[in-house]
Design an enzyme around this catalytic site. Structure first.
Site, PDB file in Angstrom:
ATOM      1  N   HIS A  86      12.864 -20.564  70.595  1.00 31.39           N
ATOM      2  CA  HIS A  86      14.255 -20.286  70.218  1.00 31.39           C
ATOM      3  C   HIS A  86      15.163 -21.444  70.661  1.00 31.39           C
ATOM      4  O   HIS A  86      15.916 -22.003  69.877  1.00 31.39           O
ATOM      5  CB  HIS A  86      14.676 -18.963  70.860  1.00 31.39           C
ATOM      6  CG  HIS A  86      16.115 -18.601  70.681  1.00 31.39           C
ATOM      7  ND1 HIS A  86      16.518 -17.492  69.997  1.00 31.39           N
ATOM      8  CD2 HIS A  86      17.258 -19.206  71.106  1.00 31.39           C
ATOM      9  CE1 HIS A  86      17.846 -17.428  70.014  1.00 31.39           C
ATOM     10  NE2 HIS A  86      18.314 -18.455  70.686  1.00 31.39           N
ATOM     11  N   GLU A  87      15.037 -21.819  71.943  1.00 35.89           N
ATOM     12  CA  GLU A  87      15.883 -22.891  72.467  1.00 35.89           C
ATOM     13  C   GLU A  87      15.561 -24.236  71.824  1.00 35.89           C
ATOM     14  O   GLU A  87      16.454 -25.035  71.550  1.00 35.89           O
ATOM     15  CB  GLU A  87      15.734 -23.006  73.985  1.00 35.89           C
ATOM     16  CG  GLU A  87      16.336 -21.850  74.758  1.00 35.89           C
ATOM     17  CD  GLU A  87      17.781 -21.592  74.400  1.00 35.89           C
ATOM     18  OE1 GLU A  87      18.533 -22.550  74.179  1.00 35.89           O
ATOM     19  OE2 GLU A  87      18.158 -20.410  74.320  1.00 35.89           O
ATOM     20  N   HIS A  90      17.376 -24.786  68.594  1.00 40.81           N
ATOM     21  CA  HIS A  90      18.753 -25.268  68.781  1.00 40.81           C
ATOM     22  C   HIS A  90      18.758 -26.760  69.112  1.00 40.81           C
ATOM     23  O   HIS A  90      19.529 -27.528  68.550  1.00 40.81           O
ATOM     24  CB  HIS A  90      19.431 -24.575  69.973  1.00 40.81           C
ATOM     25  CG  HIS A  90      19.757 -23.134  69.784  1.00 40.81           C
ATOM     26  ND1 HIS A  90      20.581 -22.679  68.794  1.00 40.81           N
ATOM     27  CD2 HIS A  90      19.400 -22.042  70.492  1.00 40.81           C
ATOM     28  CE1 HIS A  90      20.716 -21.360  68.908  1.00 40.81           C
ATOM     29  NE2 HIS A  90      19.999 -20.956  69.927  1.00 40.81           N
TER      30      HIS A  90
HETATM   31 ZN   LIG Z   1      20.186 -19.196  71.135  1.00 41.20          ZN
END
Ligand SMILES: [Zn+2]
Length: 396
Positions: A86-87, A90
């Site tokens: 998830h990170e 980004h």
């Molecule tokens: Zn996030």
């Protein structure tokens, strides 16, 4: 979840104690440094414990204890990998948009991508924030698909149990993160939209902050209901998450206020002029005995005659084994001036802040033609902001 803003607010309020996030390095992926906050270990064991003693035995009775433990360990580790993915989504997109990303820190509720600046357009912010929940959703779908295959092909119950858990937890992550509570991803998407409509970044952040606080309070209220309904653990968790979200929203907004207040102010206005200096030929022992033990400062400019040559900090000295302090000099230990630790008196504070963060010293020297004019520490910034606030209140 992700709060990819700087921790300036925290830094400024903690300026006296030199507190940094208690995290350690795990390695690096795609050039991003991955760190784990100590709070993550607490979460790791809580999740492991919940899975091993509650979730798996409850849903899949009749397996051995060793199986539950193995399922718990694999499930927790893969949950950790999901958070990281998830990170990373980004961070990769931010980098592709030209925003420098130093690394990722995983902490109690998820992670933060440590970036040096925020997105420059609402479109960029919309995409960078939005890709996180999408990634979690994609992982949820993948795990759901694996669970479906496993059920039909007849994989072991233990395997299907873990894929089912991962599908569920990632779906929850995706949903939680798309809630419009700043600084969650959904709150950032919300801010990007408000930013696009109003054309005003600060106003958009204010609106999004209110959203974040309201969501935080709503979660706290839900937690209280659960608590009084007898679901103590669930209730406490929700109260904690809600409180965290509400205060993170406020902190992010304060951070923005501080940044915009400081932006155009020249360095000379905040600096402490002509601070005490030390000479480069002192031994570290002398430095500690004669300066650090008798002064409240955590760092000193190093000057040779009229010329400033570097800066020495207590943290730097602490990294040197004590038995070497008698022999090693300040010159050998200091950060030299060429190392990007100085600014000109007229330099704008927005650049100064960036330099303070990049050098990781929390202080910069202000120099003019090689001679020392002053020093700026997080404490100077905090005091300046406080004074400004006091004056503002008196004038109002
Ligand atoms: Zn996030």
């Amino acid at each position: 979840m992700c709060i990819f803003s700087q921790n300036l607010h925290v830094e400024v309020t903690n300026f006296q104690t030199e507190v940094t996030m208690q995290s350690f390095r795990l390695g690096s992926i795609f050039g991003f440094e991955i760190r784990v906050d100590l709070s993550w270990f607490l979460i790791f064991f809580l999740i492991l414990w919940t899975l091993t003693t509650g979730v798996f035995p409850g849903n899949y009775p009749g397996l051995t204890n060793a199986t539950y433990i193995a399922m718990g360990v694999v499930g927790t580790l893969l949950f950790f990998v999901s958070l990281l993915a998830h990170e990373l989504s980004h961070s990769l997109l931010a980098r592709a948009k030209g925003i420098p990303v130093e690394g990722i820190t995983l902490f109690i509720f998820g992670g933060v991508s440590r970036t040096r600046m925020e997105a420059e357009t609402p479109g960029d912010e919309f995409q960078i924030a939005g890709i996180g929940p999408l990634t979690s959703l994609a992982i949820a779908l993948l795990c759901g698909f694996l669970w479906w295959v496993g059920r039909n092909v007849g994989w072991a119950v233990a395997v299907n149990g873990v894929t089912a858990y991962l599908a569920t937890i990632n779906l929850m992550l995706a949903i939680f993160n798309i809630l419009p509570g700043f600084p969650l991803d959904g709150g950032r998407v919300f801010r990007a939209i408000a930013w696009k409509i109003t054309g005003n970044y600060k106003k958009a952040t204010r609106i999004a902050t209110i959203g974040g606080k309201l969501l935080g309070y709503a979660i706290i209220a839900l937690g209280l209901l659960q608590l009084f309904g007898g679901f103590v653990i669930n209730g406490l968790w929700l109260i904690f998450i809600g409180w965290f979200l509400a205060s993170a929203a406020e902190a992010s907004y304060q951070d923005l206020l501080i940044r915009s207040t400081l932006e155009g102010v020249p360095a000379r206005e905040l600096m402490t002029p002509y601070p005490e200096t030390v000479t480069p030929n002192l031994s570290l022992q002398q430095l500690v005995d004669e300066y650090f033990m008798h002064r409240r400062y955590h760092g000193f400019p190093v000057a040779e005659g009229d010329r400033v040559v570097g800066i020495i900090t207590l943290n730097r000295v602490k990294d040197i084994p004590r038995e070497q302090w008698a022999y090693q000099t300040v010159r050998e230990t200091m950060r030299p001036i060429e190392d990007g630790v100085s600014v000109r008196p007229e330099e704008k504070m927005s650049n100064v802040l960036q330099k303070m963060e990049e050098s990781q010293l929390r202080r910069v020297l202000v120099t003019k033609n090689g001679s020392l004019q002053g020093i700026i520490t997080a404490g100077d910034i905090a005091r300046w902001l406080q004074r400004r606030r006091d004056i503002g209140e008196e004038m109002a």
